[in-house]
Design an enzyme around this catalytic site. Structure first.
Site: not given
Ligand code: ADP
Ligand code: MG
Length: 288
Positions: A140, A142, A145, A161, A182
Site C-alpha cells: 500500500d 502511496k 502512507n 501503515d 489502492t
C-alpha cells in the site's frame, strides 16, 4: 461535535491521549504522551482501531500488522513500540512523525523539484529495500502512507501503515496473496490476478515519482474499470508542457519503474543505484 473515543484503562493508565494526527480507512491516529514507567514524558503516535467486535479474524490481522511493524527497525520506517488490545479496541503505539503526509505536502507545493523528488524517493526505496530483504511486501505504497519528519524541505520520510503488508514465504518470490491495495497505485499483475511479489511496491514507487514530478497521477479515470484497463495496458504518457522541463534521467526512472513486466521492472536495490537517485548533490540541470 463527534463523540469522544473511549480510551481503555490499560492503555489510559500508561498514556495520555493528545490531539489528532490523521485518519485511515479503519483507524484514527492521535498524539499521546507516556505517563508511567519507562515512557514517562515521551511522545508517540497511537493508531486506534475500534471495531464493533474484535473478532479472531480482525485480531489476527492486527497482530500480523504489529508483528511485521515491530521487526522493522529502520530510519525510514515508522516503528511500533507497544500494542494493546482490549474492549474491542486495538492500540498501536508508534514513532511520532510530525511533518504530516507526503500527500498533503504535494497538494500544497503542487509538485517537487527534481532534487526534492530524488531525495524523497531515495528514502522510500531505502525503506523498501529493507522490507524486501526481510521478505516483507508493503502493498500500500502511496503518499498518504509516507510521513514527513518536518514541514520544511528537505524532510526525512518514514514509511507507515503495514496494514496490508504480507510476509513472503522463504524462496517463493511470486504467489497470489489476494487483491489488495489502492486503485491508482495497483500494479498490472495484481489487476491481472496473477502471482506477484516485491515488484508491486516498485510499481507504486513509479506512480509516486510521476506524481512528485508533475503533481498529477499517470493513470486516472473516474470509471474504475477504465482506470484498471489503462494500468493493465501500461497506458500513460509524459504530456507537454509539464514534462518538457523534466530531465531524461527522471523520465527514464519513471519508465523503468512503470514497466508492466514485473521481472523487467527495477528492484529497490537497482533503483538506488540509478545516478538520478544516488547522487546526493544533483547537478543544477536537475533543479527547476
Ligand atoms: P490506516 O491503516 O487506517 O490507513 P495509517 O497507519 O495509514 O492507518 O494511519 C492513518 C493516518 O494517520 C496516516 O495517513 C497519517 O496521516 C497518520 N499517521 C499514521 N501513523 C502516524 C505516525 N506514526 N505519526 C504521525 N501520524 C501518523
Ligand atoms: Mg493508511
Amino acid at each position: 461535535m463527534s463523540k469522544p473515543i473511549p480510551i481503555s484503562d490499560k492503555f489510559a493508565n500508561k498514556f495520555e491521549v493528545l490531539e489528532g494526527l490523521g485518519k485511515g480507512a479503519f483507524s484514527i491516529v492521535k498524539k499521546c504522551r507516556g505517563k508511567q514507567g519507562e515512557v514517562t514524558g515521551k511522545e508517540f503516535a497511537v493508531k486506534i482501531i475500534k471495531t464493533k467486535e474484535l473478532t479472531a479474524k480482525i485480531l489476527a490481522k492486527l497482530e500480523k500488522e504489529s508483528r511485521i511493524c515491530k521487526t522493522l527497525k529502520h530510519p525510514n520506517i515508522v516503528s511500533l513500540h507497544y500494542s494493546y488490545q482490549e474492549d474491542n479496541t486495538f492500540y498501536m503505539v508508534l514513532d511520532l512523525v510530525t511533518g504530516g503526509e507526503l500527500f498533503d505536502d504535494i497538494v500544497k507545493r503542487e509538485y517537487y523539484s527534481e532534487s526534492q523528488a530524488s531525495n524523497c524517493l531515495r528514502q522510500v526505496l531505502q525503506a523498501l529495500q529493507f522490507c524486501h530483504e526481510r521478505n516483507i511486501i508493503h502493498r500500500d505504497i502511496k503518499p498518504e502512507n509516507l510521513l514527513l519528519t518536518s514541514k520544511h524541505q528537505p524532510s526525512n520520510i518514514k514509511l507507515a501503515d503495514f496494514g496490508l503488508a504480507v510476509e513472503l514465504e522463504k524462496s517463493i518470490d511470486f504467489a497470489w496473496y489476494g487483491f489488495a491495495g489502492t486503485p491508482g497505485y495497483l500494479s498490472p499483475e495484481i489487476l491481472q490476478k496473477v502471482p506477484y511479489g516485491r515488484p508491486v511496491d516498485l510499481w507504486a514507487c513509479g506512480v509516486i515519482l510521476y506524481i512528485l514530478l508533475v503533481g498529477y497521477p499517470p493513470f486516472w479515470h473516474d470509471d474504475q474499470q477504465k482506470l484498471y484497463a489503462s494500468i493493465r495496458n501500461g497506458e500513460y504518457d509524459f504530456p507537454s508542457p509539464d514534462w518538457d522541463t523534466v530531465t531524461d534521467e527522471a523520465k527514464t526512472l519513471v519508465t523503468r519503474l512503470l514497466t508492466r513486466d514485473p521481472m523487467k521492472r527495477l528492484t529497490a536495490g537497482e533503483s538506488l543505484k540509478q545516478s538520478w537517485i544516488f547522487t546526493p548533490e544533483l547537478p543544477s540541470k536537475f533543479h527547476r
